[in-house]
Scaffold this motif. Structure first.
Motif, PDB file in Angstrom:
ATOM      1  N   TYR A 188      43.759  32.580  33.136  1.00  0.00           N
ATOM      2  CA  TYR A 188      44.552  33.172  32.055  1.00  0.00           C
ATOM      3  C   TYR A 188      43.931  34.481  31.587  1.00  0.00           C
ATOM      4  O   TYR A 188      44.617  35.488  31.435  1.00  0.00           O
ATOM      5  N   ARG A 224      41.732  36.382  33.173  1.00  0.00           N
ATOM      6  CA  ARG A 224      41.720  37.398  34.237  1.00  0.00           C
ATOM      7  C   ARG A 224      43.081  38.068  34.347  1.00  0.00           C
ATOM      8  O   ARG A 224      43.174  39.269  34.589  1.00  0.00           O
ATOM      9  N   LYS A 225      44.145  37.294  34.164  1.00  0.00           N
ATOM     10  CA  LYS A 225      45.488  37.875  34.210  1.00  0.00           C
ATOM     11  C   LYS A 225      45.689  38.826  33.030  1.00  0.00           C
ATOM     12  O   LYS A 225      46.270  39.901  33.177  1.00  0.00           O
ATOM     13  N   LYS A 226      45.219  38.416  31.848  1.00  0.00           N
ATOM     14  CA  LYS A 226      45.322  39.293  30.675  1.00  0.00           C
ATOM     15  C   LYS A 226      44.491  40.557  30.882  1.00  0.00           C
ATOM     16  O   LYS A 226      44.902  41.646  30.480  1.00  0.00           O
ATOM     17  N   GLN A 227      43.332  40.404  31.493  1.00  0.00           N
ATOM     18  CA  GLN A 227      42.448  41.557  31.728  1.00  0.00           C
ATOM     19  C   GLN A 227      43.125  42.559  32.667  1.00  0.00           C
ATOM     20  O   GLN A 227      43.021  43.766  32.468  1.00  0.00           O
ATOM     21  N   LYS A 228      43.847  42.080  33.674  1.00  0.00           N
ATOM     22  CA  LYS A 228      44.556  42.980  34.596  1.00  0.00           C
ATOM     23  C   LYS A 228      45.688  43.699  33.898  1.00  0.00           C
ATOM     24  O   LYS A 228      46.007  44.836  34.232  1.00  0.00           O
ATOM     25  N   LYS A 229      46.330  43.056  32.913  1.00  0.00           N
ATOM     26  CA  LYS A 229      47.402  43.719  32.158  1.00  0.00           C
ATOM     27  C   LYS A 229      46.855  44.839  31.295  1.00  0.00           C
ATOM     28  O   LYS A 229      47.511  45.823  31.048  1.00  0.00           O
ATOM     29  N   TRP A 230      45.626  44.681  30.778  1.00  0.00           N
ATOM     30  CA  TRP A 230      45.031  45.703  29.911  1.00  0.00           C
ATOM     31  C   TRP A 230      44.695  46.955  30.692  1.00  0.00           C
ATOM     32  O   TRP A 230      44.687  48.039  30.140  1.00  0.00           O
ATOM     33  N   LYS A 231      44.375  46.836  31.962  1.00  0.00           N
ATOM     34  CA  LYS A 231      43.971  48.004  32.770  1.00  0.00           C
ATOM     35  C   LYS A 231      45.116  48.864  33.148  1.00  0.00           C
ATOM     36  O   LYS A 231      46.195  48.750  33.181  1.00  0.00           O
TER      37      LYS A 231
END
Length: 68
Positions: free
Chosen positions: A59, A61-68
């Motif tokens: 969860y 890691r998916k949020k972290q990819k959205k922030w980038k």
């Protein structure tokens, strides 16, 4: 997508199969299968902890990819 119209039929057939197997597995109103060993609570809680940990990592890691 070609299988999409058949999903209700497959659901019905799988439910019918479970029903038939449930009827066949009983003899004189009692099941042939005898009770299993007691629940291993430590193993169950370990599995739940691992599942929650892996789910949380995925969860975030998916949020972290959205922030980038």
């Amino acid at each position: 997508m070609w299988l999409l119209p058949y999903r209700l039929e497959l659901l019905f057939l799988s439910a019918a199969l479970v029903l038939i197997l449930g009827i066949v597995s009983t003899v004189n109103g009692s099941t042939n299968f005898k009770g299993s060993d007691p629940i291993e609570w430590r193993a169950l809680f370990t599995f739940i902890a691992i599942a929650v940990l892996c789910g949380g990592i995925g969860y975030f890691r998916k949020k972290q990819k959205k922030w980038k």
